[in-house]
Design an enzyme around this catalytic site. Structure first.
Site, PDB file in Angstrom:
ATOM      1  N   HIS A  40       0.699  -1.157   0.129  1.00 26.42           N
ATOM      2  CA  HIS A  40      -0.062  -0.074   0.067  1.00 26.42           C
ATOM      3  C   HIS A  40       0.863   1.279   0.083  1.00 26.42           C
ATOM      4  O   HIS A  40       1.735   1.242   0.823  1.00 26.42           O
ATOM      5  CB  HIS A  40      -0.907  -0.062   1.353  1.00 26.42           C
ATOM      6  CG  HIS A  40      -1.479   1.237   1.527  1.00 26.42           C
ATOM      7  ND1 HIS A  40      -1.142   2.240   2.624  1.00 26.42           N
ATOM      8  CD2 HIS A  40      -2.767   2.025   0.945  1.00 26.42           C
ATOM      9  CE1 HIS A  40      -1.989   3.400   2.514  1.00 26.42           C
ATOM     10  NE2 HIS A  40      -2.667   2.961   1.637  1.00 26.42           N
ATOM     11  N   HIS A 119       2.180  11.104  -0.904  1.00 26.79           N
ATOM     12  CA  HIS A 119       1.242  10.700   0.098  1.00 26.79           C
ATOM     13  C   HIS A 119       1.638  11.841   1.318  1.00 26.79           C
ATOM     14  O   HIS A 119       2.500  11.606   2.113  1.00 26.79           O
ATOM     15  CB  HIS A 119       1.746   9.340   0.612  1.00 26.79           C
ATOM     16  CG  HIS A 119       0.697   8.923   1.512  1.00 26.79           C
ATOM     17  ND1 HIS A 119       1.064   8.261   2.855  1.00 26.79           N
ATOM     18  CD2 HIS A 119      -0.624   9.042   1.849  1.00 26.79           C
ATOM     19  CE1 HIS A 119      -0.279   8.082   3.495  1.00 26.79           C
ATOM     20  NE2 HIS A 119      -1.224   8.294   2.868  1.00 26.79           N
TER      21      HIS A 119
END
Length: 321
Positions: A40, A119
């Site tokens: 992920h 992110h």
């Protein structure tokens, strides 16, 4: 092969080449019926720690304002909760990962056409650099297959999409598997295909070498018990038909971060891995409604994550009931 022997042998496979070591009984099993370890937010091991790097615009307005006016206070929190993987992409592949969640961005106020991952903040490594690393790894592991999921495109116009597709093709060339192919290891090995590119954008429909978006089950929970409950409910409704991901990645909210000021995402993940992997061990791959396929997590080099997922394929070796 008995269940005990198969479990022992699959869990003990060399993770850098586990696909090539699977029992031949699984070579004709579709990839969407195998259990496959995934990463992920795979490229967060190289987030830009330079305070001049902006917070990505997908973050809440409040966080962006706080970062603007209270950067020395806020930025350490961003890093602690944005890093989901600590090992580089080659090390993740060595550990058994065969699905990579890749979130692509063009940095604001960047006059170049360089693309990055993001992110919370952007990465220091470009997309091109990371894809070359994957290609170099595949050259050394000719029977391993990776699924690259490109998504969450941030600030990419049509020109940058075309540039990204050109980069993907120039790097992987004949390794790219067209979406007309049957996805079994035997077929992919025969044809020399090693890369399945999933592209979460409507542009994918008009390109034969781009597979459609792979569904990602995301529970949006910060507790293992709540995440497991969510996935058990989804399993009742049945699995998607093709490749799909069950993301055992926990999601912290602002409340959790504020009430755990000394913690990091890794602290949260490592404290819940025993419960999450205990649940994973009870799952099964295959074609049944409640079966799982790709299982993705954070900090996947820890806690025997990949061997636990790969070992689930032993359940496909049992005699049919």
């Amino acid at each position: 092969m008995s269940s005990a022997v198969s479990e022992l042998s699959l869990r003990g496979l060399p993770m850098e080449s586990w696909m090539s070591h699977l029992p031949c009984a699984l070579w004709d099993t579709p990839l969407h019926h195998l259990a496959i370890p995934g990463s992920h937010n795979a490229i967060t091991y190289c987030l830009d720690m330079n305070d001049r790097s902006p917070v990505d615009p997908m973050q809440p307005d409040m966080l962006q304002k706080l970062d603007k006016y209270m950067k020395p206070l806020i930025r350490p929190f961003v890093y602690k909760w944005a890093i989901t993987q600590e090992y580089n992409i080659k090390e993740q592949l060595d550990c058994g990962v065969r699905y990579c969640d890749l979130r692509i961005a063009h940095r604001p106020n960047d006059s170049s056409t360089d693309l990055y991952f993001y992110h919370g903040v952007y990465t220091t490594l470009t997309v091109q650099t990371v894809l070359k690393d994957i290609k170099d790894w595949l050259d050394v592991h000719p029977k391993e297959v990776v699924i690259l999921s490109f998504s969450h495109f941030l600030s990419l116009n049509q020109e940058l999409h075309i540039l990204l597709l050109t980069t993907i093709r120039n790097i992987f060339t004949s390794k790219l598997c067209p979406k007309t192919e049957v996805l079994t290891l035997r077929n992919l090995w025969t044809l020399g295909y090693q890369v399945i590119v999933s592209y979460e954008h409507n542009i994918a429909g008009s390109h034969s070498d781009l597979w459609p978006h792979i569904p990602y089950w995301w529970a949006n929970k910060c507790k293992a018990e709540a995440l497991i409950e969510e996935f058990e409910q989804r399993k009742q409704r049945g699995r998607p038909g093709g490749l799909f991901v069950t993301g055992i990645n926990l999601t912290e909210d602002l409340k959790y971060i504020c009430t755990h000021p000394t913690e990091s995402l890794k602290d949260l993940v490592m404290s819940t891995y025993p419960a999450l992997l205990g649940w994973v061990e009870e799952q099964a791959p295959g074609s049944k409604a409640g079966s799982l396929n790709i299982i993705a997590g954070d900090f996947i080099t820890e806690s025997h994550f990949a061997p636990t997922v790969v070992a689930l394929n032993k359940k496909l070796l049992k005699w049919p009931s």
